[in-house]
Scaffold this active site. Sequence first.
Site, mmCIF file in Angstrom:
data_model
loop_
_atom_site.group_PDB
_atom_site.id
_atom_site.type_symbol
_atom_site.label_atom_id
_atom_site.label_comp_id
_atom_site.label_asym_id
_atom_site.label_seq_id
_atom_site.Cartn_x
_atom_site.Cartn_y
_atom_site.Cartn_z
ATOM 1 N N GLU A 154 -11.709 36.917 8.350
ATOM 2 C CA GLU A 154 -12.465 37.571 7.268
ATOM 3 C C GLU A 154 -11.658 37.688 5.979
ATOM 4 O O GLU A 154 -11.268 38.790 5.563
ATOM 5 C CB GLU A 154 -12.947 38.961 7.705
ATOM 6 N N GLU A 206 -18.926 36.978 15.114
ATOM 7 C CA GLU A 206 -18.901 38.346 15.635
ATOM 8 C C GLU A 206 -20.295 38.935 15.476
ATOM 9 O O GLU A 206 -20.815 39.011 14.364
ATOM 10 C CB GLU A 206 -17.907 39.212 14.844
#
Length: 657
Positions: free
Chosen positions: A142, A319
């Site tokens: 991320e 995710e």
Amino acid sequence: MKLGCCYYPEQWDETMWAQDARLMGEVGIDIVRIGEFAWSFMEPSPGDYGWEWLDKAIDILGDAGLKIILGTPTATPPKWLVDLYPEILAFDEQGRGRGFGSRRHYCFSSKVYRREAARIVKQMAQRYGDNPHLIGWQTDNEYGCHDTVRSYSQNAKTAFREWLSDRYETIDALNQAWGTSFWSQLYQNFDEIDLPNLTVTEANPSHQLDFFRFSSDQVVSFNRMQTDILRQASPDKDIYHNFMGHFTQFDHFEVSKDIDVASWDSYPLGFLDQENYRDEDKHRFMRQGHPDFAGFHHDLYRACGTMRGQKNARFAVMEQQPGPVNWAPNNPAPLPGMARLWGHEGRAHGAEMVSYFRWRQAPFAQENLHAGLRRHDNSPAQAFEEVRQLASEIKENPVCPASFQEATKTALVFSYETQWMSQIKPQGRMWDYMQLILDWYGTARSLGLNVDIVPEGGSLDKYDLVLVPSLLHITGQAIKAFESTDAHLVFGPRCGMFTHNMHLPLSLGPDGLQALLPLKVIHSESLPSFHREVGYFEGEEIYGYGWLDHVETRLKPLVSNGAGKGLVFQEENVSLFTTIPDTLFLRKLIDAIAQKIGLETHNLPSGLRVRRGEKTVYGFNYNDGEVSMPSSVVKEGGDYLIGEARLKACGVSLFKK
Ligand code: GAL
């Protein structure tokens, strides 16, 4: 579509690994992502590598039939590295150094950090590059999470000056581009230039914009440094990065040019609570997530998944929220069924994997209140059986992802630069480009339309309807794309109001569109939240808010306010709003245009979303009560393979002709 989960072998006793692996397989999980935060286990002290635990974990997971995505651990430089080279740390906008003890504390511009990151990535790539259990790599984790794209460090300042000097070549060119004759900002050489923080009032907008562009480019080149190493030592494996929701600090289309699979992390409840959604939606969808949150990001990252020139888009969910998260202002639990619904929805939008975060809740540390598929005592959590059901439904009901793509005739043009310009010069509290994007996207979806997100300047040839909620600057390439499509183009307010450097165009706005629509914006107003522009369209009262462009034109407005000012202008296949339409107004106009051009729309019940293929229709009910699929959506002579025409709360249906 495969199912996956995120697993942290370093957080659990070795004796648990084999049973975990067996259970993953048994519930229908094929892929496991590991490793992305484990640097201090891989290299406990400088140059002293400890791979045995990872070798063993990979063997155990792989022998149980799982395929592995291995993360590079560069989001978490270990303590010894920070102590050895404190200059790798990032600085926030207030000029404070970021400390060790969580993650993402590094600065993208630190050359020392790039060298160290390259070293650990190379070690991993050499060791596992041709491991048969490995299917891919995830670079870092991320990029930008916790507001870390823009660093205000000395390293960033030096790199920014180099970036500016490469771009402008002469300081005169920079002075021109930034308009430094204003407020005595003239620079004599590139070494005088600081970062645009800690100024007394607003910093120069062109300076800010270049800093945003520079910071985005630093992410691109940091990622490329990793992908170059991985491609060389591990040419047969796919490269992923896991992007975030609602995150725009770097140009994801650019980063995606270097990765094979654009993946993202989907936390619908966390984002509903954290972001700027309307109170009524926060209330109504508190345990389901906003009905357009996942769909929008699937469509955005599917577009990213074509940037390397892949014939078929490649994107995934790395995710997926399984239960309450720990990081939003409030953290409710999803209603039963949502973990399954989100999985199916990913599939309907073309995801090649949906992977749940995380396998088991950790009893310790920052995320110990974040749910997993298993509770911390290893009993199954709410989502566990939903994943099992999802796995068997997927297996039993194949769908063809391309058929949804072929049926998509609506594009929505999205621009990271417009978001940056909007943040630099909102000009009014009501201007929120991301909200505009989500409102326009959601309006099209509520009419039953599939939507592709297209980067500004991308080809628009295959579409019938193109939505452009706004583009503050319109690039030459975007103008060409607009001029060469036969689609009906719908523009929102503020289009073409800036040049590339955020000057006002001497042609007046909409700069670049005047050949398509003969009008000029002579001045604009931003409007406070209590004010509405009221008009009539097709016999009903409609509203605009937040913004009003005043125009000079020979065209008669299609919709005007009470004072006769145009709210919408239309000529041939181009329409333009001068205000921000509220969603009912927008919906009416899009529907009217769709009727005119022969694009099939449907009046979906609120909270229901569909994704339509040639012979397949997926339905998703985001409501906490039942709704019915409108009979117009499903063609005659087919069956419901999953669910039925009446969808239960949080229900899914799959119809096939
Ligand atoms: C993501 C992140 C994960 C974990 C998760 C919790 O942003 O990639 O490492 O922190 O959020 O929801």
